[in-house]
Design an enzyme around this catalytic site. Sequence first.
Site, PDB file in Angstrom:
ATOM      1  N   GLU A 179     -14.541  10.467  15.019  1.00 33.38           N
ATOM      2  CA  GLU A 179     -15.866  10.142  14.518  1.00 33.38           C
ATOM      3  C   GLU A 179     -16.272  11.132  13.429  1.00 33.38           C
ATOM      4  O   GLU A 179     -16.210  12.344  13.635  1.00 33.38           O
ATOM      5  CB  GLU A 179     -16.851  10.231  15.702  1.00 33.38           C
ATOM      6  N   ASP A 185       0.826  -1.197   0.000  1.00 28.21           N
ATOM      7  CA  ASP A 185       0.000   0.000   0.000  1.00 28.21           C
ATOM      8  C   ASP A 185       0.864   1.253   0.000  1.00 28.21           C
ATOM      9  O   ASP A 185       0.564   2.235  -0.667  1.00 28.21           O
ATOM     10  CB  ASP A 185      -0.913   0.015   1.233  1.00 28.21           C
ATOM     11  N   LYS A 203     -24.769   4.570  27.790  1.00 29.08           N
ATOM     12  CA  LYS A 203     -25.779   5.018  26.830  1.00 29.08           C
ATOM     13  C   LYS A 203     -26.865   5.871  27.498  1.00 29.08           C
ATOM     14  O   LYS A 203     -27.230   5.638  28.644  1.00 29.08           O
ATOM     15  CB  LYS A 203     -26.438   3.804  26.167  1.00 29.08           C
ATOM     16  N   CYS A 225     -56.957  10.069  -6.405  1.00 31.91           N
ATOM     17  CA  CYS A 225     -56.597  10.525  -5.061  1.00 31.91           C
ATOM     18  C   CYS A 225     -55.554  11.632  -5.169  1.00 31.91           C
ATOM     19  O   CYS A 225     -54.477  11.417  -5.723  1.00 31.91           O
ATOM     20  CB  CYS A 225     -56.038   9.358  -4.261  1.00 31.91           C
ATOM     21  N   LYS A 282     -20.421  10.515  23.469  1.00 31.78           N
ATOM     22  CA  LYS A 282     -20.291   9.453  22.459  1.00 31.78           C
ATOM     23  C   LYS A 282     -21.002   9.936  21.203  1.00 31.78           C
ATOM     24  O   LYS A 282     -22.232  10.005  21.140  1.00 31.78           O
ATOM     25  CB  LYS A 282     -20.928   8.159  22.977  1.00 31.78           C
TER      26      LYS A 282
HETATM   27  S1  IVH Z   1     -13.186   5.551  22.004  1.00 26.60           S
HETATM   28  C1  IVH Z   1     -10.948   1.631  22.314  1.00 26.60           C
HETATM   29  N1  IVH Z   1     -14.511   7.819  22.157  1.00 26.60           N
HETATM   30  O1  IVH Z   1     -18.242   4.484  19.711  1.00 26.60           O
HETATM   31  C2  IVH Z   1     -11.854   2.809  22.349  1.00 26.60           C
HETATM   32  N2  IVH Z   1     -15.370   6.096  20.776  1.00 26.60           N
HETATM   33  O2  IVH Z   1     -19.113   1.877  20.681  1.00 26.60           O
HETATM   34  C3  IVH Z   1     -12.333   3.175  21.020  1.00 26.60           C
HETATM   35  N3  IVH Z   1     -17.416   6.716  19.595  1.00 26.60           N
HETATM   36  O3  IVH Z   1     -16.279   2.555  17.539  1.00 26.60           O
HETATM   37  C4  IVH Z   1     -13.417   4.154  20.962  1.00 26.60           C
HETATM   38  N4  IVH Z   1     -17.567   8.761  20.371  1.00 26.60           N
HETATM   39  O4  IVH Z   1     -17.095   4.862  16.717  1.00 26.60           O
HETATM   40  C5  IVH Z   1     -14.463   6.582  21.627  1.00 26.60           C
HETATM   41  N5  IVH Z   1     -15.560   9.880  22.354  1.00 26.60           N
HETATM   42  C6  IVH Z   1     -15.503   8.657  21.824  1.00 26.60           C
HETATM   43  C7  IVH Z   1     -16.478   8.198  20.921  1.00 26.60           C
HETATM   44  C8  IVH Z   1     -16.380   6.907  20.434  1.00 26.60           C
HETATM   45  C9  IVH Z   1     -18.116   7.859  19.576  1.00 26.60           C
HETATM   46  C10 IVH Z   1     -17.789   5.495  18.852  1.00 26.60           C
HETATM   47  C11 IVH Z   1     -16.660   4.880  18.062  1.00 26.60           C
HETATM   48  C12 IVH Z   1     -16.550   3.458  18.565  1.00 26.60           C
HETATM   49  C13 IVH Z   1     -17.892   3.245  19.168  1.00 26.60           C
HETATM   50  C14 IVH Z   1     -17.857   2.169  20.229  1.00 26.60           C
END
Ligand code: IVH
Length: 699
Positions: free
Chosen positions: A188, A43, A328, A446, A131
Amino acid sequence: MSQDVAVEDLAELDAHMEVKRLTDLINAHNVAYYRDDAPTVSDAEYDALMRRLQAIEARYPTLAKPDSPTQRVGAAAASGFRKVKHARPMLSLGNVFSEEELRDFMDGIRRFLKELRDDPTIPVVMVSEPKIDGLSISLTYRDRQFQRAATRGDGSEGEDVTENVRTLKDLPVTLPADAPDLLEVRGEVYMTKEDFAALNAGQAEKGGKVFANPRNAAAGSLRQLDPAVTASRPLTFFAYAWGEVSAVDWTTQSGFLERLEGWGFPVNPLSRTCATVEEMLAHYAEVNTGRAGLPYDIDGMVYKVDRLDWQERLGFVSRAPRWATAHKFPAEKATTVLHRITVQVGRTGSLTPVANLEPVTVGGVVVSRATLHNADEITRLDAREGDTVVIQRAGDVIPQVVEVVKDAAHAARPPFAFPTHCPECGSEARRDDDGAVTRCTGGLICPAQAVERLKHFVSRNAFDIEGLGKKQIEAFFADGLIKTPGDIFRLVSGHRDVILEREGWGATSVDNLARALTERRTIALERFIFALGIRQIGQATARLLAKQYGSLAGWRAAMDAARQDHDGEAYADLVSIDGVGPSVAEDLLAFFDEAHNRQVLDDLQALLTVEDFIPPDEAGSPVAGKTVVFTGTLEAMTRGEAKARAEALGAKVAGSVSKKTDFLVAGPGAGSKAKKAADLGVTVLDEAQWLAMTGGSAG
Ligand code: IVH
């Protein structure tokens, strides 16, 4: 050799040769990679060739040809995206759903690290981050230059979306001097709620794909093969983690987030450190409260152990870190009063019940309407007008009624009676076969469906009227010039002056339209049937009907007879047409049951000449006009081929034996049909006899 010369030092002629050399090489590598699944270079080497070609093209823009490999998306148009192996796997996170589970998670950390187990007074500082509800992405920078972007994929291997990621807002392309030589930043990609709403509105307008939520929109946009499409869809991102790095000179997650900011990456402003579970919970509650007001969707919080040395010692359990978890948010709910249930008619005639509510705030957004999905859902909830209901908003999806408070007042109210007729046009509403969707049968009249039906009516395989496409239909419909299919043929005679005043219409184009309309006043029966847009009646079925009934008058008479007596011969004939069956018959007869539709047919019949079905060339065919049924196993050809051949010879192929059957072609294993044919005195042929009669051969 020019391949050893730095791009800046290449003279134009040499550059020209070098472009050719690189193009051929990259194309060969592409073939090896995509077609043969056998890459011939690493790559990194591939990327180096690509970058060199890009650099030359940037220096000598006249050498950049439209078919250059650089003009294709990182992963070459039709072949999809190039695969990228992650240097360090991209992992996922475990979940906690309550305070108790969070305390268990934190206790687990304490039990794992000896000094923490021995001294409960040592605080475990956690970074608490929103998140983001998007897609994780990996961005690689080499020598402080953006080099490559990859999706998470299955965690070990993702897809190369470099070209698409280049179109992101706020992507730092060059990093400052204090950034490591090699840096893989993870974060993200997401779409803001506002951009999502605008994108969907635009998509709906042009009849494109409408996305369910910002996350799906972001995913769909990022995985576009054409980066120009991605560029037109505003995506952005937050950075929060790292992958491969040449030198890690931070010792905490919070220190890393500061570094990210210093290097120019967008970092979520709501992240903070917490020293106790109480602080984490308070932060969680605070962010959750403000959640609806945020410009993007988040679905919880992520807690990460701040100290890197502890992270390393804690390590991973299967594919999730022991040092981080996601907490969550619950779906946002609120209680309010359901005033009225109204029913909306969609463009395909589907009836969707809508709860009209006493306005209530759900997580910061005022909601006054929620969906009740369909008739079954109303029954399941037993929702009645006047009830107190619980509604829920998950992400940015349409709010829904999830529960009805079954108090005494509820019991005293009458159950909701789902309409039996379309609220838009008064036509009968019927349930689809699977029962989930109730549909208006008044397709042609209609108003909710009319535009779609009219567009179908003039479409290429239907009336195909030159100069009258979807756009024109929409405009004429909006102005009230056409309401029913018959109006189309009265358009010029009735509204010539009005049309002439419209932009884009002159005397010539109006005359042309008039001519096109006149030309199409004569139409083949099968096209006519197809043009009506009856549910389940596509081109093939329209043809079967035309063939079976021969003329418009014949078809209408048969449909009228069939709808009046489902036990009679006309109905039996209809369902015995191979390819029709009870479900199609049901939709067909529902159409004829509707008086409005019959009026439309009367109107069209007076305006048009619908030609009788012209059987294909079958001169001398012994089976022309005969009805044939096949049963048992055929040896010379498949059932499908036998049927097609019989039809080509002008025969009608039916699915079941009746008095009207002329021949039953019975192969080995023929059962009840053969018996019935014998009972009715129908001629029974074996396959060889049939082939002899129709001039085919068994070999
Ligand atoms: S850390 C090993 N931080 O949530 C840790 N993930 O459910 C890796 N995500 O695949 C993830 N906000 O796509 C982290 N502040 C955040 C996040 C985050 C969204 C997503 C991410 C991950 C998923 C896991």
